[in-house]
Design a protein around this motif. Structure first.
Motif, short mmCIF file in Angstrom:
data_model
loop_
_atom_site.label_atom_id
_atom_site.label_comp_id
_atom_site.label_asym_id
_atom_site.label_seq_id
_atom_site.Cartn_x
_atom_site.Cartn_y
_atom_site.Cartn_z
N TYR A 174 -2.00 2.44 8.95
CA TYR A 174 -0.89 2.72 8.03
C TYR A 174 -0.88 4.22 7.71
N ARG A 175 0.33 4.81 7.63
CA ARG A 175 0.44 6.18 7.14
C ARG A 175 0.84 6.12 5.67
N VAL A 176 -0.07 6.59 4.82
CA VAL A 176 0.16 6.59 3.37
C VAL A 176 0.12 8.04 2.89
N LYS B 250 0.81 -1.22 0.00
CA LYS B 250 0.00 0.00 0.00
C LYS B 250 0.84 1.26 0.00
N GLY B 251 2.17 1.10 -0.04
CA GLY B 251 3.05 2.27 -0.10
C GLY B 251 3.07 3.06 1.19
N ALA B 252 2.91 2.38 2.33
CA ALA B 252 2.89 3.06 3.63
C ALA B 252 4.30 3.47 4.04
N SER B 253 4.40 4.57 4.78
CA SER B 253 5.69 4.99 5.33
C SER B 253 5.85 4.54 6.77
N ASP B 254 4.73 4.33 7.47
CA ASP B 254 4.76 3.93 8.87
C ASP B 254 3.61 2.97 9.16
#
Length: 564
Positions: free
Chosen positions: A212-214, A194-198
């Motif tokens: 998730y942070r996206v 999902k391309g999350a950073s965190d």
């Protein structure tokens, strides 16, 4: 419904009467739907079926597998209705619910959903197999949790009162349980997809959730059962090589996963004891997606020239400022990558080291044994350095050593947490650094923010009231001629209208005029006004330029920057 579908396909000469008869026999024998039967018997291709229906009814098709549906949307339509009519809700826009169907001629289904949800219904087309897979994914929770947990006996794991002692033997047994291992792996892998950073894994009194942070925004991903709270937490701590018995103190670790022959993914793990258990935040560090080309970061031409001029000076200090998650590390690594040549000795002190860069000597901080930024800086100066990077200037000692290094023939790169570039000067002075040292040592200060980028697949013009642009600081004449864009929402961006992020930069070169202001104790506002007169674009100005270039939206610029 099947009668209408069959008639339409016959009219379009896409199937024969004999094929339709075989499909009806298949439905009578094994149940299911006509469309599914035709595809199953290979009497028509699924994409042909969807294209024909799209033409016939003037309804757009949607690629369901690339769509991530919000759980709040899924909850609007019951599982019984979804199975009964073989459809799935995929988005909600105001009072309209968008529903993916395989046959739009079934008015009973649309009327039922209108009546039971209270929403207007807009239909889009999807392939029968895609609808079935989506129903399995979103409604059959076993597809996301219970399948993963297999034959787990939920009675074996209990929510332990925080005041009680945990039997470590029972916990270790639960941690090694295959379903728990699979569930944690699924959480880590879905974040990559999902391309999350965190990843945020958060315990509360009566619930346990994963977010998730996206692209800078947090989305809820799932709510695992409360009974798995301690097992999931401990599994992640074991993967991070942390102490599972220590539940009262914060801990930091790292997980490295091998995804394939050539790709690794690192997760930086932070564990924080909260009222109802340990909250875990994992930062995804994907070196394959690390953008080290400065020309692609989002710099305006003049800002990029000023920044490059500053980092190519033989000595002095370059500071990058901004809040956590604003891309400071990427900017610094880009500068180091540009400067990393065979004849240059580069040393970095980082907490933590996020990415390993070939040819650069990176040092991980360990405060518990006295290895902090100040101690590392002192050591670097005995290592014949050309360029030094300090992860963050947090105190007077680090600032003083860094500035003295910058004045004695070294290029020093570092970060601070300030709101904008001009306020960095006062932050250094408040730490106790003398004004003449700040004025002499500093080459350039760069402030940055990350704004969400408009999705390329659904970008389209949008009319914004001129007053709205004037309110954020656009000159009225410029506002009248600005053409703005926004994302309409599509499967690529999961209906958000945004995909990826773009950096907004405020690049302040320390000119002779600014040095005089610093020495005379000028305020941040006076320094900012002088810098803008000298050609600096503020963060808000950079955001306005990005709106005009069609990269981001007015809402994003207002969210990420302050008015000048």
């Amino acid at each position: 419904m099947s009668k209408k579908l069959g008639e339409m396909l016959l009219r379009e000469n896409l199937i024969t009467q004999d094929a339709l008869k075989k499909a009806h026999e298949e439905v009578a024998k094994g149940g299911g739907r006509l469309g599914e039967a035709l595809v199953k018997l290979k009497l028509i291709k699924e994409e042909t079926l969807v294209a024909a229906l799209s033409r016939q009814y003037g309804i757009p098709p949607v690629d369901l597998p690339s769509y991530d549906v919000d759980p709040d949307v899924i909850r609007l339509v019951s599982e019984d209705l979804v199975h009964k009519y073989h459809l799935i809700p995929i988005n909600r826009v105001g009072s309209t619910l968008i529903v993916a169907v395989e046959d739009p001629s079934n008015m009973f289904a649309i009327d039922d959903i209108k009546f039971l949800t209270g929403y207007n219904v807009e239909v889009v087309l999807a392939a029968p197999s895609a609808i079935k897979a989506a129903i399995d994914k979103y409604y059959d929770q076993s597809a996301t949790l219970m399948d993963v947990m297999g034959d787990l006996d939920m009675g074996e794991l209990e929510v332990v009162d925080e005041s009680e002692e945990i039997d470590m033997r029972d916990l270790e047994k639960a941690v090694d349980d295959a379903p728990v291992v699979k569930l944690v792996n699924m959480i880590l892998m879905n974040a990559i997809k999902k391309g999350a950073s965190d990843i945020h894994i958060e315990p509360y009194e009566k619930s346990f959730r994963v977010r998730y942070r996206v692209d800078g925004i947090l989305y809820e991903e799932m709510k695992p059962p409360m009974k798995l709270k301690n097992a999931i937490t401990s599994r992640i701590k074991i993967m991070s090589q942390l102490d599972i018995a220590e539940r009262r103190l914060p801990q930091d670790g790292r997980i490295k996963l091998k995804l394939g022959r050539d790709q690794d993914m690192d997760y930086r793990v932070s564990v924080l004891p909260t009222l109802f258990g340990e909250k875990i935040v994992l930062r995804l560090l994907d070196k394959s997606n690390l953008q080290l080309d400065m020309t692609k970061l989002g710099f305006e031409p003049k800002a990029l020239k000023d920044f490059k001029d500053a980092i190519y000076k033989p000595f002095g200090m370059v500071l990058v400022t901004g809040p956590t998650g604003s891309g400071k590390t990427t900017t610094l690594y880009s500068a180091l990558s540009e400067l990393n040549t065979i004849d240059t000795n580069i040393s970095t002190a980082e907490d933590p080291v996020e990415f390993n860069l070939m040819g650069i000597n990176q040092v991980q901080m360990h405060d518990e044994i006295g290895l902090n930024f100040a101690a590392s800086l002192r050591s670097f100066l005995r290592q014949d350095p050309d360029i030094i990077m300090v992860g963050e200037i947090r105190d007077f000692e680090t600032a003083e050593i860094g500035i003295k290094a910058a004045l004695t023939g070294h290029l020093v790169l570092s970060t601070l947490h300030t709101n904008d570039a001009p306020s960095t000067i006062n932050r250094l002075l408040n730490m106790g650094v003398e004004p003449f040292l700040v004025a002499s040592a500093t080459n350039l200060i760069l402030a940055q923010r990350l704004a969400r980028r408009i999705c390329k697949d659904c970008k389209q013009p949008v009319d914004i009231p001129i007053q709205g642009l004037i309110d954020i600081g656009v000159d009225p004449e410029r506002a009248a001629n600005m053409k703005c864009m926004h994302g309409a929402g599509c499967p690529t961006c999961n209906g958000t209208g945004y995909k990826g992020r773009v950096a907004l930069y405020e690049v302040m070169t320390i000119t002779n005029e600014l040095k005089d202001l610093i020495l005379n104790g000028a305020s941040s506002m006076e320094i900012k006004e002088a810098a803008i007169r000298g050609g600096m674009n503020s963060l808000r100005m950079s955001g306005i330029n990005k709106i005009e270039e069609g990269m981001t939206t007015l809402d994003e610029v207002v969210r990420t920057t302050a008015h000048d």
